[in-house]
Design a protein around this motif. Structure first.
Motif, PDB file in Angstrom:
ATOM      1  N   ASN A 190       8.464   8.517  51.930  1.00 50.57           N
ATOM      2  CA  ASN A 190       8.366   7.198  51.296  1.00 50.57           C
ATOM      3  C   ASN A 190       9.741   6.580  51.069  1.00 50.57           C
ATOM      4  O   ASN A 190       9.882   5.358  51.071  1.00 50.57           O
ATOM      5  N   SER A 191      10.739   7.410  50.888  1.00 54.90           N
ATOM      6  CA  SER A 191      12.109   6.927  50.767  1.00 54.90           C
ATOM      7  C   SER A 191      13.044   8.108  50.926  1.00 54.90           C
ATOM      8  O   SER A 191      12.613   9.266  50.919  1.00 54.90           O
ATOM      9  N   GLY A 192      14.353   7.813  51.060  1.00 58.06           N
ATOM     10  CA  GLY A 192      15.318   8.886  51.238  1.00 58.06           C
ATOM     11  C   GLY A 192      16.716   8.437  50.865  1.00 58.06           C
ATOM     12  O   GLY A 192      16.978   7.247  50.619  1.00 58.06           O
ATOM     13  N   TYR A 193      17.626   9.432  50.834  1.00 62.75           N
ATOM     14  CA  TYR A 193      19.004   9.141  50.459  1.00 62.75           C
ATOM     15  C   TYR A 193      19.887  10.191  51.125  1.00 62.75           C
ATOM     16  O   TYR A 193      19.574  11.389  51.126  1.00 62.75           O
ATOM     17  N   CYS A 194      20.999   9.759  51.737  1.00 62.21           N
ATOM     18  CA  CYS A 194      21.939  10.666  52.393  1.00 62.21           C
ATOM     19  C   CYS A 194      23.310  10.535  51.754  1.00 62.21           C
ATOM     20  O   CYS A 194      23.763   9.421  51.426  1.00 62.21           O
ATOM     21  N   VAL A 243      30.843  -3.739  59.750  1.00 63.92           N
ATOM     22  CA  VAL A 243      30.020  -4.944  59.911  1.00 63.92           C
ATOM     23  C   VAL A 243      30.910  -6.179  59.758  1.00 63.92           C
ATOM     24  O   VAL A 243      31.657  -6.308  58.781  1.00 63.92           O
ATOM     25  N   ALA A 244      30.832  -7.082  60.727  1.00 61.71           N
ATOM     26  CA  ALA A 244      31.588  -8.335  60.670  1.00 61.71           C
ATOM     27  C   ALA A 244      30.776  -9.393  59.931  1.00 61.71           C
ATOM     28  O   ALA A 244      29.584  -9.195  59.646  1.00 61.71           O
ATOM     29  N   ASP A 245      31.396 -10.494  59.640  1.00 62.27           N
ATOM     30  CA  ASP A 245      30.692 -11.590  58.974  1.00 62.27           C
ATOM     31  C   ASP A 245      29.534 -12.066  59.844  1.00 62.27           C
ATOM     32  O   ASP A 245      29.677 -12.235  61.055  1.00 62.27           O
ATOM     33  N   GLY A 246      28.395 -12.268  59.215  1.00 61.12           N
ATOM     34  CA  GLY A 246      27.217 -12.733  59.943  1.00 61.12           C
ATOM     35  C   GLY A 246      26.455 -11.617  60.633  1.00 61.12           C
ATOM     36  O   GLY A 246      25.445 -11.876  61.298  1.00 61.12           O
ATOM     37  N   GLU A 247      26.899 -10.373  60.505  1.00 60.58           N
ATOM     38  CA  GLU A 247      26.214  -9.235  61.128  1.00 60.58           C
ATOM     39  C   GLU A 247      25.556  -8.356  60.058  1.00 60.58           C
ATOM     40  O   GLU A 247      25.936  -8.376  58.887  1.00 60.58           O
ATOM     41  N   SER A 248      24.604  -7.576  60.505  1.00 56.60           N
ATOM     42  CA  SER A 248      23.977  -6.562  59.651  1.00 56.60           C
ATOM     43  C   SER A 248      23.586  -5.381  60.535  1.00 56.60           C
ATOM     44  O   SER A 248      23.346  -5.544  61.733  1.00 56.60           O
ATOM     45  N   VAL A 249      23.538  -4.203  59.954  1.00 56.28           N
ATOM     46  CA  VAL A 249      23.167  -2.990  60.694  1.00 56.28           C
ATOM     47  C   VAL A 249      22.050  -2.280  59.933  1.00 56.28           C
ATOM     48  O   VAL A 249      22.168  -2.025  58.725  1.00 56.28           O
ATOM     49  N   THR A 250      20.987  -1.963  60.638  1.00 53.82           N
ATOM     50  CA  THR A 250      19.861  -1.229  60.059  1.00 53.82           C
ATOM     51  C   THR A 250      19.844   0.176  60.656  1.00 53.82           C
ATOM     52  O   THR A 250      19.924   0.339  61.879  1.00 53.82           O
ATOM     53  N   TYR A 251      19.713   1.199  59.799  1.00 51.55           N
ATOM     54  CA  TYR A 251      19.763   2.591  60.234  1.00 51.55           C
ATOM     55  C   TYR A 251      18.389   3.253  60.067  1.00 51.55           C
ATOM     56  O   TYR A 251      17.595   2.866  59.215  1.00 51.55           O
ATOM     57  N   ARG A 252      18.184   4.305  60.865  1.00 53.67           N
ATOM     58  CA  ARG A 252      16.971   5.118  60.717  1.00 53.67           C
ATOM     59  C   ARG A 252      17.333   6.566  61.032  1.00 53.67           C
ATOM     60  O   ARG A 252      17.922   6.862  62.074  1.00 53.67           O
ATOM     61  N   THR A 253      16.987   7.463  60.116  1.00 55.31           N
ATOM     62  CA  THR A 253      17.297   8.878  60.285  1.00 55.31           C
ATOM     63  C   THR A 253      16.169   9.586  61.031  1.00 55.31           C
ATOM     64  O   THR A 253      15.043   9.087  61.096  1.00 55.31           O
ATOM     65  N   MET A 307      14.560  11.965  59.962  1.00 58.61           N
ATOM     66  CA  MET A 307      13.533  12.329  58.982  1.00 58.61           C
ATOM     67  C   MET A 307      12.520  11.213  58.772  1.00 58.61           C
ATOM     68  O   MET A 307      11.468  11.435  58.184  1.00 58.61           O
ATOM     69  N   GLY A 308      12.844   9.989  59.233  1.00 60.08           N
ATOM     70  CA  GLY A 308      11.867   8.909  59.172  1.00 60.08           C
ATOM     71  C   GLY A 308      12.172   7.835  58.142  1.00 60.08           C
ATOM     72  O   GLY A 308      11.381   6.904  57.977  1.00 60.08           O
ATOM     73  N   PHE A 309      13.275   7.918  57.412  1.00 58.33           N
ATOM     74  CA  PHE A 309      13.608   6.866  56.463  1.00 58.33           C
ATOM     75  C   PHE A 309      14.936   6.223  56.887  1.00 58.33           C
ATOM     76  O   PHE A 309      15.672   6.760  57.732  1.00 58.33           O
ATOM     77  N   GLY A 310      15.244   5.100  56.308  1.00 65.72           N
ATOM     78  CA  GLY A 310      16.478   4.413  56.654  1.00 65.72           C
ATOM     79  C   GLY A 310      16.662   3.159  55.829  1.00 65.72           C
ATOM     80  O   GLY A 310      16.069   3.001  54.756  1.00 65.72           O
ATOM     81  N   GLY A 311      17.475   2.241  56.331  1.00 70.07           N
ATOM     82  CA  GLY A 311      17.762   1.001  55.627  1.00 70.07           C
ATOM     83  C   GLY A 311      19.145   0.511  55.998  1.00 70.07           C
ATOM     84  O   GLY A 311      19.769   0.992  56.958  1.00 70.07           O
ATOM     85  N   GLU A 312      19.643  -0.430  55.240  1.00 70.43           N
ATOM     86  CA  GLU A 312      20.964  -1.013  55.543  1.00 70.43           C
ATOM     87  C   GLU A 312      22.090  -0.338  54.770  1.00 70.43           C
ATOM     88  O   GLU A 312      23.200  -0.196  55.271  1.00 70.43           O
ATOM     89  N   GLY A 313      21.833   0.104  53.565  1.00 69.93           N
ATOM     90  CA  GLY A 313      22.911   0.619  52.723  1.00 69.93           C
ATOM     91  C   GLY A 313      23.100   2.111  52.828  1.00 69.93           C
ATOM     92  O   GLY A 313      23.288   2.784  51.818  1.00 69.93           O
TER      93      GLY A 313
END
Length: 549
Positions: A25-29, A166-176, A178-184
């Motif tokens: 449901n959520s995760g943290y690295c 990340v440059a201005d106007g960009e964003s990066v989305t991650y996925r591990t 294990m099945g969870f991820g996000g931007e931060g």
């Protein structure tokens, strides 16, 4: 592409650990560790198994830092969640480290504890530990067999990738993996993927670095939107359906092509640019045919390097292959382990496990049944053997095929039947234990296991003169005299019983003859007396004759 082979091994190992697992449901690295929360009702053992299936274990809370991570993970969840702390043996000990409990990693190392004030130190106390937001995340003893609302898993890895700049106007989305991820996400394990927006450039984490797609086709289709193709020297590329072209910036997505040079080629699979021109290419597991556009499957298993490892085998499939364990082995922890086939009791008597298989054997007095090698039948290699009797019913005795049961005062025995006395063979006959063999004179050939046909009258050249054949397995369909049949179970009439029946029959016959004779003699005398006796004055049909003189 740098170190593609190493990437394949590392990433596939990470991804395979997630096969068939439930999604967190959520995760943290952080650093070289990741933590995940699963809202899935489970008992303690099931929760630990779920974590181990993903190459992890239930979370250990050894420091205030890990406790802070626990608070972050469960901040929005209600209910009790398992952590990896339990009492394996004995009773709780208030003076011992962690009060006698230990982590699922089989140690008690910890710089932190958070026991509830109502800790139960009795030997009958519950042996597993859960936490919840409602109880301020205190460690509370719970029965291990009960279901909690979910559980927390912990994963460790040797190398990690830092988040992308990340440059201005960009964003990066991650996925591990294990099945969870996000931007931060600040630290990610090998096998994690990233998508940079708005360019939609894809990356995969390997050996502490991010590799831009397309990467190996074995990993998430190489990151390609449509199809991934492997070229020479482990160079991978993406392709698009007719009328579309690969985006030149991210090299993975497809966009409408203003001019499609691949359409005239009519490629069966895909078309890629080759120098200044375009050519047809085939999907992985196929090869280009001689016409330059068709694709044919080839046997990947011809490469002996496929599926390395003891007791593995390569199974070819359309367009590829997969690795499986050889027959008699099962996959356990990434290894093909010999299965104990004897556990399923495939043999009637004795089963001996062998590498990848098993062998059956029989107890003394039995031999393997030729028609069913896993079964046993009675066997005697002498003229006379002791019968096999039911230990609970001595009247139920059995003999091997070709033997007759003989009941005596000192026990029951099996006597070999001399089949040759029944003239079952055309010419020669040799009695054997439990059977017999037929033979023919020179100039004759044995046919149907009992008939002798003169050479020249028989057209089957595969049967040789003087052949000896055991006739018990296949009885002739039309023998000179009826075959008595095998004696698998004893006849209801024994030798002693047969003698008794004959004596009784003779006695009855003599008695009947005597009674008939007695009646016949008595009836004759009565009839004679009656004929001599007549009423007075009756002439019995005789008339007196007088003379005229």
């Amino acid at each position: 592409m740098k170190d593609v082979t190493g990437l394949l091994v590392v990433v596939l190992t990470s991804l395979m650990g997630q096969a068939g697992g439930i999604e967190p449901n959520s995760g943290y690295c952080i650093g070289n560790q990741c933590f995940a929360v699963f809202q899935d009702p489970s008992d303690f053992t099931t929760a630990q198994d779920q974590c181990m299936d993903q190459d992890g274990h239930l979370m250990t809370v050894r420091s205030s830092v890990s406790n802070d991570i626990l608070l972050i993970l469960l901040g929005n969840f209600t209910g009790r969640f398992w952590i990896g702390l339990h009492l394996t043996t004995g009773c709780p000990d208030a003076a011992a480290k962690l009060r006698g409990f230990q982590w699922v990693t089989k140690d008690s190392e910890s710089d932190f504890n958070n026991w509830t004030p109502s800790f139960d130190s009795s030997c009958s106390s519950h042996r597993c530990v859960s936490v919840s937001r409602e109880d301020e995340f205190k460690w509370i003893q719970e029965p291990c067999v009960g279901d909690a609302a979910g559980f927390l898993c912990e994963y460790s890895f040797g190398e990690s990738c830092k988040s992308l700049a990340v440059a201005d106007g960009e964003s990066v989305t991650y996925r591990t993996p294990m099945g969870f991820g996000g931007e931060g996400v600040l630290s990610l394990p090998p096998g994690s993927t990233a998508i940079r927006m708005p360019a939609r450039i894809k990356y995969v984490c390997s050996s502490e670095q991010w590799l831009q797609a397309p990467w190996s086709c074995e990993i998430n289709n190489g990151g390609c939107e449509y199809k991934c193709a492997a070229g020479p020297k482990h160079v991978f590329s993406c392709s698009c359906p007719p009328g579309q072209a690969v985006n030149p910036t991210n090299k993975v997505t497809c966009e409408v092509a203003t001019e499609d040079p691949c359409l005239p080629l009519r490629c069966a699979h895909d078309c890629l640019k080759s120098g200044d021109s375009y050519a047809c290419v085939c999907d992985h597991g196929f090869m280009l045919a001689q016409d330059g556009r068709s694709c044919v499957d080839f046997d990947d298993c011809m490469d002996k390097r496929q599926c390395p490892g003891e007791n593995f085998q390569c199974v070819n499939t359309v367009g590829g292959f997969h690795c499986a364990c050889k027959e008699g082995y099962k996959l356990t922890g990434g290894l093909c382990i010999d299965m104990d086939q004897c556990m399923s009791a495939p043999c009637e008597h004795i089963c001996v496990d062998t590498p990848g298989s098993y062998e059956c054997a029989c107890h003394e007095g039995y031999k393997a049944d030729p028609k069913s090698p896993n079964k046993c039948k009675l066997h005697c290699d002498e003229d006379e053997c002791a019968a096999e009797c039911d230990p609970n019913d001595s009247t139920q005795c059995f003999c091997p095929d070709g033997y007759l049961l003989d009941e005596r005062d000192d026990g029951s025995f099996c006597i070999d039947i001399d089949e040759c006395s029944g003239n079952y063979c055309d010419q020669g006959c040799k009695n054997t234990f439990g059977s017999y063999v037929c033979t023919c004179l020179p100039g004759y050939t044995l046919v149907d296991q009992y008939k002798c046909v003169k050479n020249g009258d028989h057209t089957d050249t595969n049967e040789l003169e003087g052949t000896e054949v055991t006739t018990t397995p296949n009885i002739p369909t039309t023998p000179p005299v009826p075959y008595p049949g095998p004696t698998r179970q004893p006849s209801a009439v024994t030798v002693g019983g047969l003698v008794g029946i004959i004596v009784c029959t003779v006695f009855v016959i003599v008695l009947v003859v005597f009674l008939v004779h007695r009646i016949a003699n008595g009836g004759g005398k009565t009839e004679s007396a009656g004929e001599l006796k007549a009423p007075e004055g009756e002439a019995h049909g005789l008339h007196q004759v007088t003379s005229d003189a």
